[in-house]
Design a protein around this motif. Structure first.
Motif, PDB file in Angstrom:
ATOM      1  N   LEU A  87       0.823  -1.211   0.000  1.00 14.93           N
ATOM      2  CA  LEU A  87       0.000   0.000   0.000  1.00 14.93           C
ATOM      3  C   LEU A  87       0.854   1.257   0.000  1.00 14.93           C
ATOM      4  O   LEU A  87       0.433   2.290  -0.539  1.00 14.93           O
ATOM      5  N   VAL A  88       2.058   1.199   0.541  1.00 14.53           N
ATOM      6  CA  VAL A  88       2.995   2.337   0.437  1.00 14.53           C
ATOM      7  C   VAL A  88       3.347   2.549  -1.027  1.00 14.53           C
ATOM      8  O   VAL A  88       3.355   3.679  -1.524  1.00 14.53           O
ATOM      9  N   TYR A  90       1.560   1.776  -3.661  1.00 18.95           N
ATOM     10  CA  TYR A  90       0.382   2.365  -4.320  1.00 18.95           C
ATOM     11  C   TYR A  90       0.255   3.856  -3.970  1.00 18.95           C
ATOM     12  O   TYR A  90       0.069   4.693  -4.850  1.00 18.95           O
ATOM     13  N   ASN A  91       0.338   4.167  -2.690  1.00 11.99           N
ATOM     14  CA  ASN A  91       0.124   5.549  -2.240  1.00 11.99           C
ATOM     15  C   ASN A  91       1.170   6.526  -2.758  1.00 11.99           C
ATOM     16  O   ASN A  91       0.893   7.715  -2.902  1.00 11.99           O
ATOM     17  N   LYS A  92       2.380   6.056  -3.051  1.00  9.77           N
ATOM     18  CA  LYS A  92       3.456   6.934  -3.516  1.00  9.77           C
ATOM     19  C   LYS A  92       3.634   6.910  -5.034  1.00  9.77           C
ATOM     20  O   LYS A  92       4.531   7.562  -5.550  1.00  9.77           O
ATOM     21  N   THR A  93       2.789   6.186  -5.739  1.00 12.07           N
ATOM     22  CA  THR A  93       2.888   6.093  -7.198  1.00 12.07           C
ATOM     23  C   THR A  93       2.188   7.273  -7.855  1.00 12.07           C
ATOM     24  O   THR A  93       1.144   7.720  -7.386  1.00 12.07           O
ATOM     25  N   PRO A  95      -0.271   9.228  -9.790  1.00  8.51           N
ATOM     26  CA  PRO A  95      -1.655   8.872 -10.114  1.00  8.51           C
ATOM     27  C   PRO A  95      -1.897   8.624 -11.612  1.00  8.51           C
ATOM     28  O   PRO A  95      -2.818   7.885 -11.969  1.00  8.51           O
ATOM     29  N   THR A 100      -7.790   2.155 -11.958  1.00  9.24           N
ATOM     30  CA  THR A 100      -8.653   1.608 -10.910  1.00  9.24           C
ATOM     31  C   THR A 100      -9.384   0.372 -11.430  1.00  9.24           C
ATOM     32  O   THR A 100      -9.453   0.131 -12.638  1.00  9.24           O
ATOM     33  N   ARG A 120      -5.938  -4.878  -1.827  1.00 13.16           N
ATOM     34  CA  ARG A 120      -6.036  -4.243  -0.507  1.00 13.16           C
ATOM     35  C   ARG A 120      -7.138  -4.951   0.268  1.00 13.16           C
ATOM     36  O   ARG A 120      -8.228  -5.158  -0.258  1.00 13.16           O
TER      37      ARG A 120
END
Length: 179
Positions: A87-88, A90-93, A95, A100, A120
């Motif tokens: 998830l780190v 994903y969150n730092k990629t 956009p 989705t 997730r």
């Protein structure tokens, strides 16, 4: 709902995502030593690439390691976030690189081999791997994947690098990243 298209990395006609799949296929069968330990020579090599030692979940480290090796072969920088956390990553990629599940269902052609899938779960954990192929079936969009830290049941806490089949609309499937 159309967003700008992220341009994949291609060097001398070879895409980074295809180079990654070539390497990933060679890792199929790598196992933890001992089983269910998150350790072993190759597993710890994946983990070291993201700054971790043995004992950690390693599916994200495998994806990072594969992209790092392929990027070196092509003489480019790896675009993957350096982390062992799904998830780190994903969150730092960026956009613009993210597709989705809703976008993928509406436009299956957005999913291509070499993309990273992100799962997730409600407990705050994740799982990841690479899309090797995409197939449209009566049941929906099926992904043929290569992933680490899995097993014959498709667990996110397994012991090997293996091929799996996953449905885009399955529980936990969250997003896809194009490099």
């Amino acid at each position: 709902m159309t967003k700008p298209i992220y341009t994949p990395i291609v060097v001398n006609g070879k895409s980074l995502m295809m180079a990654v799949l070539e390497l990933a296929r060679k890792e199929i069968g790598v196992q933890e030593v001992p089983k269910n330990s998150n350790k072993g020579p190759r597993v710890e090599e994946y983990l070291r690439s993201v700054g971790l030692g043995g004992g950690y979940a390693w599916c994200a480290a495998l994806v990072y390691w594969l992209y790092l090796q392929a990027a070196k072969q092509l003489g480019v920088s790896s675009p993957v976030v350096k982390t062992g956390g799904v998830l780190v990553c994903y969150n730092k990629t960026n956009p613009l690189q993210i597709v989705t599940v809703a976008q993928a269902i509406a436009q299956p052609e957005l999913l291509v081999p070499g993309m990273q899938f992100i799962m997730r779960f409600a407990n705050g954990t994740g799982h990841t791997g690479l899309i090797e192929a995409v197939a449209i079936t009566k049941a929906g969009i099926m992904l043929k994947t290569i992933e680490g830290n899995t097993n014959d049941d498709g667990s996110r806490e397994g012991y090997m690098v293996a091929r799996r089949n996953r449905m885009v609309n399955s529980a936990g499937m969250f997003a896809f990243i194009k490099y």
